[in-house]
Scaffold this active site. Structure first.
Site, short mmCIF file in Angstrom:
data_model
loop_
_atom_site.label_atom_id
_atom_site.label_comp_id
_atom_site.label_asym_id
_atom_site.label_seq_id
_atom_site.Cartn_x
_atom_site.Cartn_y
_atom_site.Cartn_z
CG HIS A 34 -0.23 -0.30 2.50
ND1 HIS A 34 0.60 0.61 3.10
CD2 HIS A 34 -0.19 -1.41 3.28
CE1 HIS A 34 1.10 0.10 4.21
NE2 HIS A 34 0.66 -1.14 4.34
CG HIS A 37 4.45 -1.61 1.84
ND1 HIS A 37 3.14 -2.04 1.88
CD2 HIS A 37 5.08 -2.28 2.84
CE1 HIS A 37 3.00 -2.94 2.84
NE2 HIS A 37 4.15 -3.10 3.44
CE LYS A 149 0.40 -0.62 10.19
NZ LYS A 149 0.10 -1.65 11.22
CG ASP A 150 4.62 -2.96 12.01
OD1 ASP A 150 3.74 -3.59 12.60
OD2 ASP A 150 4.59 -2.75 10.79
CB SER A 186 -0.69 -5.77 4.56
OG SER A 186 0.48 -5.11 4.13
NE ARG A 187 -1.54 -8.05 10.61
CZ ARG A 187 -1.49 -9.37 10.81
NH1 ARG A 187 -2.59 -10.07 10.82
NH2 ARG A 187 -0.34 -9.98 11.04
O1 PAF Z 1 6.79 -5.50 8.88
C1 PAF Z 1 6.75 -6.48 8.14
O2 PAF Z 1 6.12 -6.47 7.08
C2 PAF Z 1 7.48 -7.76 8.55
O3 PAF Z 1 7.43 -7.94 9.92
C3 PAF Z 1 8.92 -7.81 8.03
C4 PAF Z 1 9.78 -6.71 8.64
C5 PAF Z 1 8.94 -7.70 6.51
C6 PAF Z 1 9.57 -9.14 8.41
O4 PAF Z 1 8.88 -10.22 7.87
#
Ligand code: PAF
Length: 279
Positions: A34, A37, A149-150, A186-187
């Site tokens: 999305h 990214h 976000k993560d 993505s979810r």
């Molecule tokens: O954030 C993500 O999409 C995943 O956790 C990652 C960093 C690609 C590892 O699989």
């Protein structure tokens, strides 16, 4: 744009670029791309000569097999988006390529590993750091780009980089939101129309805290944000916290600095996370 499926072919392609002292960036993803990214790729293109994006749904970071099974994999859409974003190389390995044999991976990620996401998804950050280390070994990047976000994931990856003393600069990029505030993820594909509406409470609760940060104390900010989330039908709150941005421990002193509000909730069948920096 080159599409590569094996580590050997990737190394062969990147070797001369490394030899020529050109800067290589990696943007690790699990696909279902999305605009968030795309913003990582754009940031990577600013600082590197060549951008490699990996698309790999990593099984070892999923704690729930059903979650892994239903993780979206829109391959043709992803390739089109990567091409349009100006990605130079896509690395799309198979599970067998990344995990040719069973492995025991465990590194010390410190106490942060077990908090928040670590509490709800036990072992998740071992799986994340395991695959990111493999991707770093395959690409040998100078820079690696991840989304804020993560938030906790970025801390854990930095910890892994320190652990192995890797010469990789980890760059965290701002969250990209839909016009109504929903953090891109993505979810989100899995949300029904009603879930999509209900999910707005996550960013609204964070916004509430950010906009009232000056005039209210942390206890009442937490109480009101939590009430917003708990009062929304179809939303099952896992946590809402105001924490120190390094330790992720709860913080009640507004002047402590480096504060972040973090939230996780199940919206319908989909678990979402979001966060906001407060100062
Ligand atoms: O954030 C993500 O999409 C995943 O956790 C990652 C960093 C690609 C590892 O699989």
């Amino acid at each position: 744009m080159e599409i590569i499926n094996t580590i050997a072919a990737l190394k062969l392609l990147l070797e001369p670029i490394k030899q020529a002292h050109q800067k290589i960036a990696i943007v690790p993803t699990m696909g279902a791309l999305h605009k968030g990214h795309v913003s990582l790729i754009a940031a990577a293109k600013q600082l590197a000569d060549l951008v490699v994006c990996s698309v790999f749904v990593n099984p070892t970071q999923f704690t729930d097999p059903k979650d892994l099974e239903k993780y979206p994999r829109p391959l043709a859409h992803d390739i089109k988006m990567l091409e349009e974003a100006g990605c130079n190389v896509v690395f799309m390995p198979s599970v067998r390529e990344m995990y040719p044999q069973p492995e025991n991976w465990h590194i010390d990620l410190g106490a942060v590993e077990f908090l928040l996401e670590g509490e709800f998804r036990k072992g998740h950050y071992q799986g994340v750091t395991q695959i990111v280390k493999k991707l770093f070994d395959a690409v040998n990047p100078d820079l690696a780009f991840f989304g804020q976000k993560d938030f906790q994931q970025v801390l854990m990856i930095k910890k892994m980089v320190d652990h192995f003393q890797l010469p990789v600069k980890v760059v965290s990029c701002p969250i990209i939101r839909e016009i109504d505030g929903l953090a891109m993820s993505s979810r989100n594909i899995n949300l029904t129309a009603q879930d999509r509406q209900n999910a707005l409470v996550l960013s609204k609760a964070l916004e509430y805290v950010k906009s009232h940060f000056k005039e209210k104390n942390i206890e009442s900010l937490l109480e009101n944000a939590t009430a917003m989330l708990k009062g929304t039908a179809g939303v099952e709150l896992d946590y809402f916290t105001i924490a120190n941005g390094e330790t992720l421990l709860p913080e009640y002193d507004k002047n402590a600095g480096n504060l972040v509000a973090l939230v996780a909730a199940k919206v319908g069948e989909t678990r979402l996370i979001d966060n906001m920096l407060l100062d």
